[in-house]
Design a protein around this motif. Structure first.
Motif, PDB file in Angstrom:
ATOM      1  N   GLU A  22       5.090  -1.024  26.585  1.00 13.57           N
ATOM      2  CA  GLU A  22       5.385  -0.452  25.269  1.00 13.57           C
ATOM      3  C   GLU A  22       6.722   0.297  25.315  1.00 13.57           C
ATOM      4  O   GLU A  22       7.569   0.116  24.426  1.00 13.57           O
ATOM      5  N   ARG A  23       6.910   1.128  26.337  1.00 11.07           N
ATOM      6  CA  ARG A  23       8.150   1.903  26.457  1.00 11.07           C
ATOM      7  C   ARG A  23       9.365   0.987  26.612  1.00 11.07           C
ATOM      8  O   ARG A  23      10.447   1.296  26.117  1.00 11.07           O
ATOM      9  N   LYS A  24       9.188  -0.142  27.291  1.00 10.62           N
ATOM     10  CA  LYS A  24      10.283  -1.097  27.494  1.00 10.62           C
ATOM     11  C   LYS A  24      10.538  -1.964  26.256  1.00 10.62           C
ATOM     12  O   LYS A  24      11.481  -2.743  26.229  1.00 10.62           O
ATOM     13  N   GLY A  25       9.680  -1.859  25.256  1.00 12.76           N
ATOM     14  CA  GLY A  25       9.849  -2.630  24.033  1.00 12.76           C
ATOM     15  C   GLY A  25       9.364  -4.064  24.135  1.00 12.76           C
ATOM     16  O   GLY A  25       9.667  -4.884  23.271  1.00 12.76           O
ATOM     17  N   LEU A  26       8.590  -4.359  25.172  1.00  9.68           N
ATOM     18  CA  LEU A  26       8.068  -5.718  25.337  1.00  9.68           C
ATOM     19  C   LEU A  26       6.875  -5.971  24.414  1.00  9.68           C
ATOM     20  O   LEU A  26       6.629  -7.106  24.017  1.00  9.68           O
ATOM     21  N   ILE A  27       6.139  -4.925  24.140  1.00 16.01           N
ATOM     22  CA  ILE A  27       5.034  -5.017  23.173  1.00 16.01           C
ATOM     23  C   ILE A  27       5.121  -3.808  22.242  1.00 16.01           C
ATOM     24  O   ILE A  27       5.682  -2.774  22.614  1.00 16.01           O
ATOM     25  N   LYS A  28       4.573  -3.962  21.057  1.00 17.73           N
ATOM     26  CA  LYS A  28       4.567  -2.858  20.096  1.00 17.73           C
ATOM     27  C   LYS A  28       3.277  -2.064  20.245  1.00 17.73           C
ATOM     28  O   LYS A  28       2.198  -2.634  20.368  1.00 17.73           O
ATOM     29  N   GLN A  29       3.422  -0.751  20.214  1.00 19.21           N
ATOM     30  CA  GLN A  29       2.248   0.105  20.274  1.00 19.21           C
ATOM     31  C   GLN A  29       1.609   0.133  18.883  1.00 19.21           C
ATOM     32  O   GLN A  29       2.289   0.386  17.896  1.00 19.21           O
ATOM     33  N   PRO A  30       0.318  -0.154  18.818  1.00 21.36           N
ATOM     34  CA  PRO A  30      -0.348  -0.109  17.509  1.00 21.36           C
ATOM     35  C   PRO A  30      -0.319   1.305  16.930  1.00 21.36           C
ATOM     36  O   PRO A  30      -0.247   2.290  17.669  1.00 21.36           O
ATOM     37  N   VAL A  31      -0.354   1.360  15.628  1.00 18.93           N
ATOM     38  CA  VAL A  31      -0.393   2.652  14.945  1.00 18.93           C
ATOM     39  C   VAL A  31      -1.734   3.314  15.230  1.00 18.93           C
ATOM     40  O   VAL A  31      -2.785   2.656  15.204  1.00 18.93           O
ATOM     41  N   LYS A  32      -1.678   4.623  15.496  1.00 17.97           N
ATOM     42  CA  LYS A  32      -2.919   5.367  15.762  1.00 17.97           C
ATOM     43  C   LYS A  32      -3.442   5.931  14.441  1.00 17.97           C
ATOM     44  O   LYS A  32      -2.739   6.659  13.746  1.00 17.97           O
ATOM     45  N   PRO A  33      -4.678   5.591  14.100  1.00 17.19           N
ATOM     46  CA  PRO A  33      -5.261   6.146  12.879  1.00 17.19           C
ATOM     47  C   PRO A  33      -5.437   7.663  13.027  1.00 17.19           C
ATOM     48  O   PRO A  33      -5.461   8.181  14.144  1.00 17.19           O
ATOM     49  N   GLU A  34      -5.535   8.360  11.907  1.00 21.77           N
ATOM     50  CA  GLU A  34      -5.682   9.820  11.967  1.00 21.77           C
ATOM     51  C   GLU A  34      -6.859  10.230  12.835  1.00 21.77           C
ATOM     52  O   GLU A  34      -6.787  11.207  13.562  1.00 21.77           O
ATOM     53  N   SER A  35      -7.927   9.506  12.744  1.00 21.10           N
ATOM     54  CA  SER A  35      -9.070   9.801  13.615  1.00 21.10           C
ATOM     55  C   SER A  35      -9.470   8.506  14.302  1.00 21.10           C
ATOM     56  O   SER A  35      -9.745   7.501  13.663  1.00 21.10           O
ATOM     57  N   GLY A  36      -9.420   8.512  15.599  1.00 22.35           N
ATOM     58  CA  GLY A  36      -9.806   7.317  16.331  1.00 22.35           C
ATOM     59  C   GLY A  36      -8.752   6.883  17.325  1.00 22.35           C
ATOM     60  O   GLY A  36      -7.815   7.620  17.632  1.00 22.35           O
ATOM     61  N   TYR A  37      -8.939   5.676  17.801  1.00 21.10           N
ATOM     62  CA  TYR A  37      -8.079   5.132  18.847  1.00 21.10           C
ATOM     63  C   TYR A  37      -7.237   3.992  18.310  1.00 21.10           C
ATOM     64  O   TYR A  37      -7.621   3.315  17.361  1.00 21.10           O
ATOM     65  N   ARG A  38      -6.114   3.766  18.969  1.00 24.50           N
ATOM     66  CA  ARG A  38      -5.292   2.598  18.640  1.00 24.50           C
ATOM     67  C   ARG A  38      -6.087   1.343  18.953  1.00 24.50           C
ATOM     68  O   ARG A  38      -6.761   1.261  19.971  1.00 24.50           O
ATOM     69  N   VAL A  39      -5.960   0.342  18.093  1.00 25.16           N
ATOM     70  CA  VAL A  39      -6.655  -0.924  18.284  1.00 25.16           C
ATOM     71  C   VAL A  39      -5.609  -1.990  18.618  1.00 25.16           C
ATOM     72  O   VAL A  39      -4.652  -2.188  17.878  1.00 25.16           O
ATOM     73  N   TYR A  40      -5.810  -2.640  19.758  1.00 26.58           N
ATOM     74  CA  TYR A  40      -4.904  -3.679  20.229  1.00 26.58           C
ATOM     75  C   TYR A  40      -5.460  -5.040  19.820  1.00 26.58           C
ATOM     76  O   TYR A  40      -6.515  -5.440  20.287  1.00 26.58           O
TER      77      TYR A  40
END
Length: 127
Positions: A22-40
């Motif tokens: 994610e940091r290298k820009g190879l994949i996009k980090q999913p948006v984190k909902p206000e409550s909960g976890y990022r979903v890949y």
């Protein structure tokens, strides 16, 4: 739910590896909902699988990034592939030369009658 931990476990890699991609820009980090976890989603998993396969073929992360950007430019991807092939062929040639030297040195040891003298050690000691 396909959390980062789930995807990491599914692919046999660490969570840190995914974060690194994610940091290298190879994949996009999913948006984190206000409550909960990022979903890949499955497309992210497929992209990580692509990265892992390309790494096993010897491509660097920079080369992989180029491959991902150029997925619709087969001629440019071919150029990158040919460049990688030339590097691999050069390494093979170097390894064959090394094999010949090591084989000769070990044969010298096998034929050596003087237990106090070792042809390999002597060869490495002489500059």
């Amino acid at each position: 739910m396909r959390t980062i931990g789930f995807v990491a476990k599914e692919l046999g890699i660490s969570v840190e590896t995914i974060k690194f991609y994610e940091r290298k820009g190879l994949i996009k980090q999913p948006v984190k909902p206000e409550s909960g976890y990022r979903v890949y989603d499955h497309t992210i998993t497929q992209r990580i699988e692509f990265i892992l396969k390309a790494k096993t073929l010897g491509f660097t992360l920079n080369e992989i990034s180029s491959l991902l950007r150029l997925s619709n430019d087969c001629k440019e991807v071919e150029r990158i592939g040919l460049k990688k092939l030339a590097v691999i062929q050069e390494k093979i040639n170097d390894l064959r030369k090394l094999e010949t030297v090591i084989k000769r040195l070990t044969e010298n040891c096998q034929n050596n009658q003087d237990a106090t003298s070792c042809p390999i050690i002597e060869s490495l000691s002489n500059s």
